[in-house]
Design an enzyme around this catalytic site. Structure first.
Site, short mmCIF file in Angstrom:
data_model
loop_
_atom_site.label_atom_id
_atom_site.label_comp_id
_atom_site.label_asym_id
_atom_site.label_seq_id
_atom_site.Cartn_x
_atom_site.Cartn_y
_atom_site.Cartn_z
N ARG A 60 0.85 -1.20 0.00
CA ARG A 60 0.00 0.00 0.00
C ARG A 60 0.88 1.25 0.00
O ARG A 60 1.80 1.38 0.81
CB ARG A 60 -0.91 -0.01 1.24
CG ARG A 60 -1.66 1.29 1.52
CD ARG A 60 -2.91 1.40 0.68
NE ARG A 60 -3.57 2.68 0.85
CZ ARG A 60 -4.64 2.89 1.62
NH1 ARG A 60 -5.16 1.89 2.29
NH2 ARG A 60 -5.18 4.08 1.70
N ARG A 63 -5.37 1.75 -4.68
CA ARG A 63 -4.62 1.10 -3.60
C ARG A 63 -4.60 -0.41 -3.79
O ARG A 63 -5.56 -0.98 -4.32
CB ARG A 63 -5.18 1.47 -2.23
CG ARG A 63 -6.49 0.87 -1.83
CD ARG A 63 -7.76 1.68 -1.87
NE ARG A 63 -7.70 3.09 -1.96
CZ ARG A 63 -8.00 3.93 -0.98
NH1 ARG A 63 -8.37 3.47 0.18
NH2 ARG A 63 -7.96 5.21 -1.16
N ASP A 83 -6.97 -1.80 1.20
CA ASP A 83 -7.44 -0.90 2.24
C ASP A 83 -8.20 -1.76 3.24
O ASP A 83 -9.12 -2.50 2.85
CB ASP A 83 -8.36 0.17 1.64
CG ASP A 83 -8.78 1.23 2.63
OD1 ASP A 83 -8.00 1.51 3.56
OD2 ASP A 83 -9.88 1.78 2.47
N ASP A 95 -10.19 -1.53 6.89
CA ASP A 95 -10.75 -0.62 7.88
C ASP A 95 -11.62 -1.37 8.87
O ASP A 95 -12.39 -2.26 8.50
CB ASP A 95 -11.60 0.47 7.21
CG ASP A 95 -10.78 1.39 6.33
OD1 ASP A 95 -9.76 1.90 6.82
OD2 ASP A 95 -11.17 1.60 5.17
#
Length: 148
Positions: free
Chosen positions: A93, A103, A106, A108
């Site tokens: 990343r 990217r 990711d 989260d």
């Protein structure tokens, strides 16, 4: 010395975390890599199917592949967030000037111990749909955080 196992006291300290995954740089490759790392290093409880979605924000980039995972971790929330950022780094990343840009991966935290902690769940189908799929398949429910 016998192998160590989680004591019942330590097992009670596990945190349940819903993770949103997104990639639009060679996403088929990076999804497999992320899943292998997280499965090896965390206790994977459930996962959604991946969905393809159009980019949000910066539009001049490929579509995204999005999914969700449900894991248990003994780490506290901030330490687990840092762990996920480390996984992103291990997967190449690059954090550029465009926050919503392309990217490799990711990751989260969307929900922590039954509370939604990322308002992206309420704002974006690419977050909500995979999380909801995991909720249905795992028989779990989530509550909005009082801190959102």
């Amino acid at each position: 010395m016998p192998p160590m196992s989680l004591s019942s006291e330590h097992a009670a300290q596990l945190h349940e975390c819903f993770i949103s995954l997104g990639s639009n740089i060679d996403p088929d490759h990076y999804f497999v890599q992320a899943l292998e790392i997280i499965s090896r290093e965390c206790m994977l409880l459930a996962r959604s199917e991946a969905i393809r979605t159009a980019p949000v924000g910066y539009q001049h980039q490929p579509d995204f592949l999005n999914a969700a995972l449900l894991v248990n971790t003994p780490l506290e929330r901030e330490a687990f967030r840092n762990y996920l950022k480390g996984v992103e780094d291990r997967l190449g990343r690059v954090r550029g000037a465009i926050k919503s840009g392309p990217r490799t991966m990711d990751l989260d935290i969307v929900a922590w111990d039954g509370e939604i902690v990322d308002d992206g769940y309420f704002q974006h189908d690419y977050v909500r749909k995979p999380i909801d799929e995991v909720l249905i398949s795992s028989g779990r429910t989530l509550e909005p955080s009082k801190h959102l």
